[in-house]
Design a protein around this motif. Structure first.
Motif, mmCIF file in Angstrom:
data_model
loop_
_atom_site.group_PDB
_atom_site.id
_atom_site.type_symbol
_atom_site.label_atom_id
_atom_site.label_comp_id
_atom_site.label_asym_id
_atom_site.label_seq_id
_atom_site.Cartn_x
_atom_site.Cartn_y
_atom_site.Cartn_z
ATOM 1 N N LEU A 45 1.045 -1.039 -0.015
ATOM 2 C CA LEU A 45 0.151 -0.062 -0.111
ATOM 3 C C LEU A 45 0.688 1.222 0.132
ATOM 4 O O LEU A 45 0.373 2.116 -0.512
ATOM 5 C CB LEU A 45 -1.081 -0.084 1.091
ATOM 6 N N ARG A 46 2.099 1.136 0.420
ATOM 7 C CA ARG A 46 3.019 2.310 0.687
ATOM 8 C C ARG A 46 3.579 2.645 -0.770
ATOM 9 O O ARG A 46 3.752 4.150 -0.889
ATOM 10 C CB ARG A 46 4.001 2.136 1.731
ATOM 11 N N THR A 47 3.497 1.618 -1.563
ATOM 12 C CA THR A 47 3.932 1.836 -2.981
ATOM 13 C C THR A 47 2.965 2.785 -3.720
ATOM 14 O O THR A 47 3.316 3.106 -4.582
ATOM 15 C CB THR A 47 4.401 0.771 -3.597
ATOM 16 N N VAL A 48 1.577 2.847 -3.392
ATOM 17 C CA VAL A 48 0.783 3.354 -4.271
ATOM 18 C C VAL A 48 0.681 4.824 -3.847
ATOM 19 O O VAL A 48 0.571 5.339 -2.886
ATOM 20 C CB VAL A 48 -0.756 3.015 -3.777
ATOM 21 N N ARG A 55 -4.298 7.815 -4.492
ATOM 22 C CA ARG A 55 -5.029 6.802 -5.009
ATOM 23 C C ARG A 55 -5.268 5.459 -4.183
ATOM 24 O O ARG A 55 -5.855 4.477 -4.539
ATOM 25 C CB ARG A 55 -4.454 6.207 -6.471
ATOM 26 N N ARG A 56 -4.869 5.608 -2.865
ATOM 27 C CA ARG A 56 -4.902 4.380 -1.951
ATOM 28 C C ARG A 56 -6.427 4.165 -1.725
ATOM 29 O O ARG A 56 -6.700 2.967 -1.434
ATOM 30 C CB ARG A 56 -4.003 4.747 -0.756
ATOM 31 N N ASP A 57 -7.219 5.367 -1.841
ATOM 32 C CA ASP A 57 -8.666 5.024 -1.379
ATOM 33 C C ASP A 57 -9.210 3.782 -2.386
ATOM 34 O O ASP A 57 -10.147 3.188 -1.630
ATOM 35 C CB ASP A 57 -9.333 6.033 -1.319
ATOM 36 N N THR A 58 -8.675 3.836 -3.681
ATOM 37 C CA THR A 58 -9.466 2.877 -4.508
ATOM 38 C C THR A 58 -9.030 1.538 -4.040
ATOM 39 O O THR A 58 -9.544 0.526 -4.636
ATOM 40 C CB THR A 58 -8.937 3.152 -5.914
#
Length: 189
Positions: free
Chosen positions: A152-155, A159-162
């Motif tokens: 998740l840290r790479t996103v 856009r993480r909420d997607t």
């Protein structure tokens, strides 16, 4: 003398999903009546927001202890602590692009690098017009482990909420947008 043939190009994965890819347990990662089980429901839509009515969703996840009863688990395969846990679900979309999976919350997973992945489901989407499956993850809201999850840290933060489900009356809601504004993050695997 043998004749050398060229490589056949990839073909789309649909529209025969309903015919050849039936899964006997369907959307049930755990049996009905399993304690703490819930539904993950969502819609798959295209870039214009139209429902994708002939898609298939597959999920793969660890059990509540963060284990897999699979030889690829580096800690060794071990039966799940939840009776009837399959770790896998498969469901198709209906006329409104809706899908549903009945499951339990997975546990955190160790990585080979010594980090910990937050509880999540790995999800593959298959459908007409897709040459290859699309792979994403479903994370759970308000899980403190999300902040340190190495994937998740790479996103990009915007856009993480997607990748994070929303609470709903009987579990969680996770919509998948195949392209366009607010497109779900997909991973190259």
């Amino acid at each position: 003398m043998s004749e050398r043939r060229g490589v056949t190009p990839a073909q789309t994965v649909g529209p025969y999903l309903h015919i050849g890819l039936h899964w006997p347990d369907g959307p049930y990662v755990v049996p009905e009546g399993t304690p703490d089980a819930f539904w993950i429901r969502g819609r798959i839509v295209d870039g214009a927001g139209a429902p994708v009515v002939d898609a298939m969703v597959e999920s793969w996840q660890a059990d509540p202890d963060g284990r897999f009863d699979h030889p690829d688990d580096p800690r060794g395969a071990r039966p799940a602590s939840v009776p009837g846990f399959r770790g896998f679900g498969r469901t198709d979309t209906d006329a409104q692009g809706r899908y549903a999976l009945h499951t339990v919350r997975p546990g955190p997973l160790p990585t080979p690098q010594g980090e910990t992945e937050a509880p999540h489901l790995t999800v593959s989407v298959f459908g007409r017009g897709l040459l290859h499956r699309l792979v994403t993850r479903i994370y759970f809201p308000d899980d403190p482990a999300n902040a340190t999850d190495p994937v998740l840290r790479t996103v990009d933060a915007s856009r993480r909420d997607t990748l994070v489900a929303r609470p709903s009356a009987d579990g969680f809601q996770f919509d998948i947008r195949l392209q366009g504004e607010h497109e779900t993050v997909f991973f190259a695997v």
